[in-house]
Design an enzyme around this catalytic site. Structure first.
Site, mmCIF file in Angstrom:
data_model
loop_
_atom_site.group_PDB
_atom_site.id
_atom_site.type_symbol
_atom_site.label_atom_id
_atom_site.label_comp_id
_atom_site.label_asym_id
_atom_site.label_seq_id
_atom_site.Cartn_x
_atom_site.Cartn_y
_atom_site.Cartn_z
ATOM 1 N N LYS A 123 0.977 -1.055 0.050
ATOM 2 C CA LYS A 123 -0.060 -0.073 0.012
ATOM 3 C C LYS A 123 0.753 1.208 0.063
ATOM 4 C CE LYS A 123 -4.061 -1.816 2.075
ATOM 5 N NZ LYS A 123 -4.832 -2.252 3.217
ATOM 6 N N LYS B 282 -4.028 -10.357 -7.869
ATOM 7 C CA LYS B 282 -5.449 -10.593 -7.668
ATOM 8 C C LYS B 282 -6.448 -9.626 -8.177
ATOM 9 C CE LYS B 282 -6.355 -8.171 -3.355
ATOM 10 N NZ LYS B 282 -7.772 -8.330 -2.540
ATOM 11 N N LYS C 11 -10.584 -4.410 -6.010
ATOM 12 C CA LYS C 11 -11.585 -3.444 -5.777
ATOM 13 C C LYS C 11 -10.824 -2.061 -6.187
ATOM 14 C CE LYS C 11 -14.508 -4.295 -2.007
ATOM 15 N NZ LYS C 11 -13.800 -4.237 -0.662
HETATM 16 P P1 ADP Z 1 -10.311 -5.895 -2.269
HETATM 17 O O1 ADP Z 1 -9.125 -6.587 -1.757
HETATM 18 O O2 ADP Z 1 -10.882 -6.113 -3.529
HETATM 19 O O3 ADP Z 1 -10.317 -4.537 -2.017
HETATM 20 P P2 ADP Z 1 -11.278 -6.510 0.486
HETATM 21 O O4 ADP Z 1 -9.990 -6.177 0.928
HETATM 22 O O5 ADP Z 1 -12.410 -5.521 1.014
HETATM 23 O O6 ADP Z 1 -11.404 -6.539 -1.096
HETATM 24 O O7 ADP Z 1 -11.745 -8.137 0.785
HETATM 25 C C1 ADP Z 1 -12.876 -8.525 1.049
HETATM 26 C C2 ADP Z 1 -12.664 -10.048 1.121
HETATM 27 O O8 ADP Z 1 -12.678 -10.508 0.067
HETATM 28 C C3 ADP Z 1 -11.523 -10.612 1.908
HETATM 29 O O9 ADP Z 1 -11.809 -11.783 2.573
HETATM 30 C C4 ADP Z 1 -10.525 -10.936 0.785
HETATM 31 O O10 ADP Z 1 -9.430 -12.027 1.099
HETATM 32 C C5 ADP Z 1 -11.440 -11.253 -0.406
HETATM 33 N N1 ADP Z 1 -11.006 -11.035 -1.465
HETATM 34 C C6 ADP Z 1 -10.571 -10.083 -2.198
HETATM 35 N N2 ADP Z 1 -10.057 -10.108 -3.361
HETATM 36 C C7 ADP Z 1 -10.154 -11.331 -3.706
HETATM 37 C C8 ADP Z 1 -9.574 -12.361 -4.623
HETATM 38 N N3 ADP Z 1 -9.250 -11.560 -5.959
HETATM 39 N N4 ADP Z 1 -9.805 -13.718 -4.588
HETATM 40 C C9 ADP Z 1 -10.515 -14.140 -3.590
HETATM 41 N N5 ADP Z 1 -10.885 -13.557 -2.557
HETATM 42 C C10 ADP Z 1 -10.628 -12.203 -2.428
#
Ligand code: ADP
Ligand code: TRP
Length: 340
Positions: A118, A202, A205
């Site tokens: 980050k 991955k 968002k």
């Molecule tokens: P992002 O990383 O997209 O901003 P969050 O941090 O809010 O989303 O993640 C919410 C949940 O979704 C967490 O449990 C995270 O591990 C899961 N998650 C986020 N991206 C992925 C992905 N590409 N594959 C599997 N799980 C994911």
């Protein structure tokens, strides 16, 4: 709440930082929904404090919180079976976060991979909230003494840190107050849905390019377009070649949404170099559209019903505060914050 077979406590949350994507659904929310029928007590919340570490926009936050909440419910979370609440509705969270900060070492926080990633983001201020993000996450989990945490693979290190803080607290207070939480996914391991950019990262968002993620609110047309445009290679030329990241992303999604026999057939075609990516993409787009359309329609229906959303988190908040108060009272006693 009815009697459920697994007598364990589970907790998880997602950050309201933008549109919920397929990775969030398959890595986390889908498991929440199954777990609510099996685990005795399930706490699922919206991690709004966490979103402030990177996304500070007071106009967008309410929209994102309401949409994330509507997404939980549209995906099948049932407030009668699970305790659904907002992180910021629990004043005990900041208190436990503050106390746990005394059990977190600066060096280990600085070594955390998500922190290092980050702070490399151009324009990101390195605020103390970002550094202590894992402490806040640990507070979310151990405040309910949870033992199972359904999350995607990217959260593994945060969970390890949660265990470190909980164990250190136990050790220093000579107690066994906190149990050790573990990551959880149905299937063998935590999953990672890859970005459609073909680079092996991955789906996220925070990706600036919206074409790299499939959102649960995407229209049928958008889903089809994104899958068609997904970056792949020119196709395998040697039998049994390993998957390149682009095709691995597509197979990863297919494994979750398509008929297993059809997936096995495409994998066989990949292995013997007869695969035509165009056909695979058509199949995947069709399956994804079927998978996402009903969720999308329900999100749109529920997100406009603010009265309903409010009533859900009011009820959930009350129950979550009950459990949180008990834990924080215990922590205060063990730390000697108990003077007269
Ligand atoms: P992002 O990383 O997209 O901003 P969050 O941090 O809010 O989303 O993640 C919410 C949940 O979704 C967490 O449990 C995270 O591990 C899961 N998650 C986020 N991206 C992925 C992905 N590409 N594959 C599997 N799980 C994911
Ligand atoms: N850190 C998680 C993520 O980025 C969100 C989160 C915050 C969380 N607190 C949590 C997940 C507690 C599970 C349990 O996805």
């Amino acid at each position: 709440m009815e009697n459920k077979p697994i007598k364990e406590i589970t907790v998880s949350g997602i950050r309201p930082t933008g549109k919920v994507h397929l990775g969030n659904y398959l890595g986390a929310i889908k498991n929440f929904v199954t777990m609510q029928d099996e685990f005795e007590t399930c706490y699922y919340f919206i991690a709004d404090y966490h979103s402030l570490t990177t996304h500070n926009n007071a106009d967008l936050l309410p929209v994102n919180v309401r949409r994330s909440l509507a997404t939980y419910l549209a995906c099948g979370l049932d407030p009668e079976k699970a305790i659904v609440y907002l992180q910021s509705d629990l004043p005990q969270i900041p208190e436990l976060y503050l106390l746990l900060n005394m059990f977190a070492h600066k060096g280990e926080l600085e070594k955390c991979t998500t922190f290092k990633e980050k702070i490399r983001t151009p324009g990101q201020t390195v605020n103390a909230g970002l550094l202590t993000y894992p402490v806040l996450m640990a507070a979310d989990i151990i405040i309910h003494k949870a033992t199972k945490v359904p999350v995607g693979k990217d959260q593994q290190q945060h969970l390890e840190m949660t265990r470190t803080f909980a164990n250190r607290f136990n050790h220093l207070t000579n107690s066994d107050f906190f149990p050790e939480p573990q990551g959880f996914s149905y299937g063998n391991s935590l999953i990672k849905i890859l970005s459609l950019d073909g680079k092996g990262g991955k789906m996220s968002k925070s990706d600036e390019n919206e074409n790299n993620a499939i959102y649960l609110t995407d229209s049928d047309k958008e889903i089809t377009k994104k899958i068609k445009k997904a970056k792949t290679d020119t196709g395998p030329t040697e039998k049994n070649s390993p998957l390149t990241p682009g095709i691995e992303a597509l197979f990863g999604i297919m494994d979750c949404v398509s008929n297993p026999e059809i997936v096995a057939d495409y994998k066989e075609q990949y292995a013997n170099c007869t695969i035509k990516y165009g056909y695979l993409k058509l199949q995947l787009a069709e399956d994804l559209v079927k998978y996402i359309a009903p969720i999308r329609e329900t999100i749109f229906e529920i997100e406009n019903n603010q009265e309903y959303l409010k009533s859900v988190v009011e009820k959930g908040g009350e129950k979550a505060r009950e459990s949180a108060t008990k834990t924080v009272d215990g922590v205060r006693k063990l730390l000697g914050i108990n003077y007269f």
